[in-house]
Scaffold this active site. Structure first.
Site, PDB file in Angstrom:
ATOM      1  N   GLU A 235       0.880  -1.181   0.000  1.00 13.62           N
ATOM      2  CA  GLU A 235       0.000   0.000   0.000  1.00 13.62           C
ATOM      3  C   GLU A 235       0.905   1.216   0.000  1.00 13.62           C
ATOM      4  OE1 GLU A 235      -3.276   0.010  -0.067  1.00 13.62           O
ATOM      5  OE2 GLU A 235      -3.836  -2.026   0.500  1.00 13.62           O
TER       6      GLU A 235
ATOM      7  N   CYS B  40      -2.148   9.232   2.085  1.00  9.19           N
ATOM      8  CA  CYS B  40      -1.844   8.617   0.784  1.00  9.19           C
ATOM      9  C   CYS B  40      -2.887   9.029  -0.239  1.00  9.19           C
ATOM     10  CB  CYS B  40      -1.786   7.111   0.927  1.00  9.19           C
ATOM     11  SG  CYS B  40      -3.213   6.430   1.768  1.00  9.19           S
TER      12      CYS B  40
HETATM   13  P1  NAD Z   1       8.214   5.189   4.656  1.00  8.37           P
HETATM   14  O1  NAD Z   1       8.274   4.433   3.382  1.00  8.37           O
HETATM   15  O2  NAD Z   1       9.317   6.096   4.977  1.00  8.37           O
HETATM   16  O3  NAD Z   1       8.072   4.180   5.885  1.00  8.37           O
HETATM   17  C1  NAD Z   1       6.984   3.277   5.973  1.00  8.37           C
HETATM   18  C2  NAD Z   1       7.376   2.107   6.847  1.00  8.37           C
HETATM   19  O4  NAD Z   1       8.336   1.310   6.136  1.00  8.37           O
HETATM   20  C3  NAD Z   1       8.046   2.493   8.157  1.00  8.37           C
HETATM   21  O5  NAD Z   1       7.649   1.600   9.169  1.00  8.37           O
HETATM   22  C4  NAD Z   1       9.508   2.322   7.841  1.00  8.37           C
HETATM   23  O6  NAD Z   1      10.284   2.107   8.983  1.00  8.37           O
HETATM   24  C5  NAD Z   1       9.462   1.093   6.950  1.00  8.37           C
HETATM   25  N1  NAD Z   1      10.614   0.900   6.065  1.00  8.37           N
HETATM   26  C6  NAD Z   1      11.208   1.822   5.292  1.00  8.37           C
HETATM   27  N2  NAD Z   1      12.233   1.268   4.616  1.00  8.37           N
HETATM   28  C7  NAD Z   1      12.273  -0.036   4.972  1.00  8.37           C
HETATM   29  C8  NAD Z   1      13.129  -1.130   4.634  1.00  8.37           C
HETATM   30  N3  NAD Z   1      14.143  -0.990   3.785  1.00  8.37           N
HETATM   31  N4  NAD Z   1      12.887  -2.327   5.195  1.00  8.37           N
HETATM   32  C9  NAD Z   1      11.861  -2.498   6.057  1.00  8.37           C
HETATM   33  N5  NAD Z   1      11.036  -1.494   6.432  1.00  8.37           N
HETATM   34  C10 NAD Z   1      11.239  -0.271   5.891  1.00  8.37           C
HETATM   35  O7  NAD Z   1       6.805   5.992   4.617  1.00  8.37           O
HETATM   36  P2  NAD Z   1       6.253   7.083   5.634  1.00  8.37           P
HETATM   37  O8  NAD Z   1       6.983   8.363   5.422  1.00  8.37           O
HETATM   38  O9  NAD Z   1       6.149   6.522   7.005  1.00  8.37           O
HETATM   39  O10 NAD Z   1       4.755   7.243   5.101  1.00  8.37           O
HETATM   40  C11 NAD Z   1       4.398   8.049   4.036  1.00  8.37           C
HETATM   41  C12 NAD Z   1       4.213   7.247   2.769  1.00  8.37           C
HETATM   42  O11 NAD Z   1       3.314   6.173   2.993  1.00  8.37           O
HETATM   43  C13 NAD Z   1       3.592   8.055   1.642  1.00  8.37           C
HETATM   44  O12 NAD Z   1       4.236   7.722   0.437  1.00  8.37           O
HETATM   45  C14 NAD Z   1       2.147   7.594   1.633  1.00  8.37           C
HETATM   46  O13 NAD Z   1       1.495   7.780   0.411  1.00  8.37           O
HETATM   47  C15 NAD Z   1       2.303   6.162   1.988  1.00  8.37           C
HETATM   48  N6  NAD Z   1       1.072   5.608   2.541  1.00  8.37           N
HETATM   49  C16 NAD Z   1       0.338   4.771   1.751  1.00  8.37           C
HETATM   50  C17 NAD Z   1      -0.860   4.270   2.228  1.00  8.37           C
HETATM   51  C18 NAD Z   1      -1.708   3.382   1.362  1.00  8.37           C
HETATM   52  O14 NAD Z   1      -2.591   2.715   1.917  1.00  8.37           O
HETATM   53  N7  NAD Z   1      -1.498   3.316   0.064  1.00  8.37           N
HETATM   54  C19 NAD Z   1      -1.306   4.588   3.516  1.00  8.37           C
HETATM   55  C20 NAD Z   1      -0.512   5.415   4.299  1.00  8.37           C
HETATM   56  C21 NAD Z   1       0.673   5.922   3.795  1.00  8.37           C
END
Ligand code: NAD
Length: 508
Positions: free
Chosen positions: A260, A294
Site C-alpha cells: 500500500e 496517501c
Molecule cells: P516510509 O516508506 O518512509 O516508511 C513506511 C514504513 O516502512 C516504516 O515503518 C519504515 O520504517 C518502513 N521501512 C522503510 N524502509 C524499509 C526497509 N528498507 N525495510 C523495512 N522497512 C522499511 O513511509 P512514511 O513516510 O512513514 O509514510 C508516508 C508514505 O506512505 C507516503 O508515500 C504515503 O502515500 C504512503 N502511505 C500509503 C498508504 C496506502 O494505503 N497506500 C497509507 C498510508 C501511507
C-alpha cells in the site's frame, strides 16, 4: 496536556517489544516528539535481532493454538478488542494527534476506523466462505477452503499510525493468523498504546503473542522481516521507495507482499460540476492531515472555462483554514511530521516555480514554524501548473495542490492517469456520461474512483489500495481477507473406482 498518556499506560520510557509480555531492552532509547510543539511525549527502548527472534517464536507458538480456535470464536475476541478501542477512543485519538500531528477530529476518526474494521472482522469471522464445485468425475466431490497463512508481518507508515495496523490485524486475526508489527519510528507510542489496548483482551487466554510488536530500525528489524521465510506475507504500507525494496526482497524468497504505497491523486472538475461541493471536497482532500494522506488530493484537473472561478474560490477557502496545534478544537491543519518533510515541501515549491508554476497562495513555511523538534508548520499551497511539469508527477507528502486546466473529459482522464501512481481519483460532474466514462474501463486507472466526493476519506467496507506505483495491494473490506489466507482445493472420491480427470486411461 498529556493526560491521555496514563490511561493508555504510556510511561516516560516504554518497552519497544511485545511477545505476550513487554520487552524492555538496555539498548538505545528513542524519543517521540510532538511535531506541533517539539515536546518529548515519551521514550522507547529499541529492539534488535534478539528481541525479534523472541517475538517471532512466541507468535508462531500462539498461532499454532489460534488456528484451532473456530473462526467465529476468534471473531468474539476481535469483538472485545473493538469494544476496548471504543472505550479508549479519546485517549487513543489524542495520542495519534500528539504523535503524528493530525487534528484531533482526524485522530478520533482514525480510532473509529479501528472500531469499524473490528466490527467488520467480527461479521467476517462467520463468512470466510469457500466454494463447492461440481466434479467431472462420478462419485467425486470438489471444494475450495480457506486456511490461515500462519504468522504475517505488518509494516506501517507514520501517517495512519493506528488504523493501518488495525485494518491488517483485525481481519488477519479472524483469518487465524498471528502478526508481528513493525511501526514507523516516528509514531512508536501509538503502536504501543494500540497493542496494550488489544493485548488486554487476548492476554486473558494467553493469546497476547498473536499481536507481537517490534520497534526497531529498518536495517535490523525491518530487514529481518523481509528475509524471514516464517512470514509468508508482508503487508507493507509506506512510500513507493520502501515498497520496491519490500517487493523485491520478499519476492526473492517467493513470499507474498501486500503493498500500500504512495498516491498522486487527482480530482477532475467539469464545467457542469456543483462547484460548492467540489470546493469542499478539494479543501478537505488537499489540506486535511496537512496533505499527509496517501489519498490526499494533489492535482486538480479543471475545465478551462471555470478554472479562474475555481482557483479564486479555492484561494478564498484556503484563507479560512485555521492552522495551529492539532489538539486545539479550532484547528483545521496541523504541522508536518518533521523537519525533513518541511524541506521536501520547500524543495517541491521551488521546483514548481522553476518549472513554470505560479503560486496562487501559500508557498512558504507558516509564521508558527519552529525549531528542529517541533513546530513543523507550513502554509497550504496552491500552484497554477501544467501537466508536463515533472514535479506534478511526484508525490510530495505535504499540502501542495496543483491546478491544471483541461479542455474536455477525455484529456482530463488521460492526464489523471498519466502519473506513476494509481491510488485514488474523483470527478465532480452532474453529467452521467462523464461520470460513467470515468468509472469505465477507459476511465480512471486507480484503485479508487469516486464521483462527486473527494479522493480521501475512504470507508472500511470497500477494498482499499491502488495500482501501478501504489503497489497493487488491497486491504480492509470487500474480499481483501483472502490476502491473509491460503486457498486449498480438495477433491474427494467417495466411490469404488479411480477415474482420472480428463478421461485419461492409465494402465488397467
Ligand atoms: P516510509 O516508506 O518512509 O516508511 C513506511 C514504513 O516502512 C516504516 O515503518 C519504515 O520504517 C518502513 N521501512 C522503510 N524502509 C524499509 C526497509 N528498507 N525495510 C523495512 N522497512 C522499511 O513511509 P512514511 O513516510 O512513514 O509514510 C508516508 C508514505 O506512505 C507516503 O508515500 C504515503 O502515500 C504512503 N502511505 C500509503 C498508504 C496506502 O494505503 N497506500 C497509507 C498510508 C501511507
Amino acid at each position: 496536556m498529556n493526560d491521555f498518556l496514563s490511561p493508555l499506560g504510556i510511561e516516560a520510557t516504554n518497552p519497544g517489544g511485545y511477545d505476550g509480555t513487554w520487552i524492555r531492552t538496555d539498548g538505545e532509547v528513542i524519543q517521540s516528539h510532538s511535531p506541533a510543539t517539539g515536546q518529548a511525549i515519551g521514550g522507547v527502548t529499541m529492539c534488535g535481532r534478539v528481541e525479534y527472534e523472541r517475538v517471532m517464536q512466541a507468535a508462531i507458538d500462539a498461532q499454532r493454538r489460534w488456528r484451532e480456535v473456530p473462526a467465529p470464536i476468534r471473531g468474539e475476541y476481535v469483538r472485545k478488542i473493538g469494544l476496548a478501542f471504543r472505550e479508549m477512543k479519546e485517549p487513543l485519538g489524542a495520542i495519534v494527534t500528539a504523535e503524528c500531528g493530525k487534528i484531533y477530529q482526524e485522530g478520533l476518526g482514525e480510532i473509529q476506523e479501528c472500531v469499524d474494521i473490528a466490527d467488520f472482522a467480527v461479521g467476517l469471522s462467520r463468512q470466510l466462505y469457500g466454494l463447492t464445485m461440481p466434479s467431472e468425475r462420478s462419485q467425486h466431490s470438489m471444494r475450495e477452503t480457506w486456511h490461515p497463512l500462519g504468522t504475517i508481518g505488518v509494516i506501517t507508515a507514520f501517517n495512519f499510525p493506528a488504523a493501518v495496523w488495525a485494518w491488517n490485524a483485525m481481519v488477519s486475526l479472524v483469518c487465524g493468523n498471528a502478526q508481528i508489527w513493525k511501526p514507523s519510528l516516528k509514531t512508536p507510542l501509538t503502536a504501543i498504546a494500540m497493542t496494550k489496548v488489544a493485548a488486554k483482551v487476548l492476554e486473558e487466554d494467553g493469546f497476547g503473542a498473536l499481536i507481537g510488536l517490534i520497534i526497531g530500525s529498518d536495517d535490523e528489524v525491518g530487514s529481518a522481516m523481509l528475509d524471514d521465510k516464517r512470514l509468508p506475507l508482508i503487508s507493507a504500507t509506506g512510500s513507493t521507495r520502501m515498497g520496491r525494496i519490500v517487493g523485491e526482497r520478499v519476492g526473492k524468497r517467493l513470499g507474498r507482499s501486500l503493498l500500500e504505497l504512495g498516491g498522486n491523486n487527482a480530482i477532475i472538475v467539469m464545467d457542469d460540476a456543483d462547484l460548492d461541493l467540489a470546493v469542499r471536497g478539494i479543501v478537505f482532500g488537499a489540506v486535511g492531515t496537512a496533505g499527509q494522506r496517501c489519498t490526499t488530493t494533489r492535482r486538480i484537473l479543471v475545465h478551462e472555462s471555470i478554472a479562474a472561478d475555481l482557483e479564486q474560490r479555492l484561494v478564498d477557502a484556503y484563507k479560512t483554514v485555521s492552522i495551529g496545534n492539532p489538539l486545539s478544537e479550532d484547528t483545521l491543519m496541523g504541522p508536518l511530521i518533521d523537519k525533513d518533510a518541511v524541506t521536501m515541501f520547500q524543495n517541491a515549491v521551488a521546483a514548481a516555480r522553476e518549472q513554470g508554476g505560479e503560486v496562487l497562495t501559500g508557498g512558504d513555511v507558516h509564521p508558527m514554524f519552529g525549531d528542529e523538534a517541533g513546530g513543523h508548520y507550513v502554509q497550504p499551497t496552491i500552484v497554477r501548473a501544467r501537466h508536463d511539469m515533472p514535479i506534478v508527477h511526484e508525490e510530495t507528502f505535504a499540502p501542495i495542490l496543483y491546478v491544471i486546466p483541461i479542455q474536455d473529459v477525455e484529456q482530463a482522464i488521460e492526464w489523471q492517469n498519466d502519473v506513476p501512481q494509481g491510488l485514488s481519483s474523483s470527478i465532480f460532474t452532474l453529467n452521467a456520461r462523464h461520470a460513467e466514462r470515468f468509472l469505465s474501463a477507459v476511465g480512471s486507472d486507480c484503485g479508487i474512483a469516486n464521483v462527486n466526493i473527494g479522493t480521501s476519506g475512504a470507508e472500511i467496507g470497500g477494498a482499499f489500495g491502488g495500482e501501478k506505483d501504489t503497489g497493487g495491494g488491497r486491504e480492509s473490506g470487500s474480499d481483501s481477507w483472502k490476502a491473509y489466507m491460503r486457498r486449498q482445493t480438495s477433491t474427494v472420491n467417495w466411490g469404488t473406482e479411480l477415474p482420472l480427470a480428463q478421461g485419461i486411461q492409465f494402465g488397467s
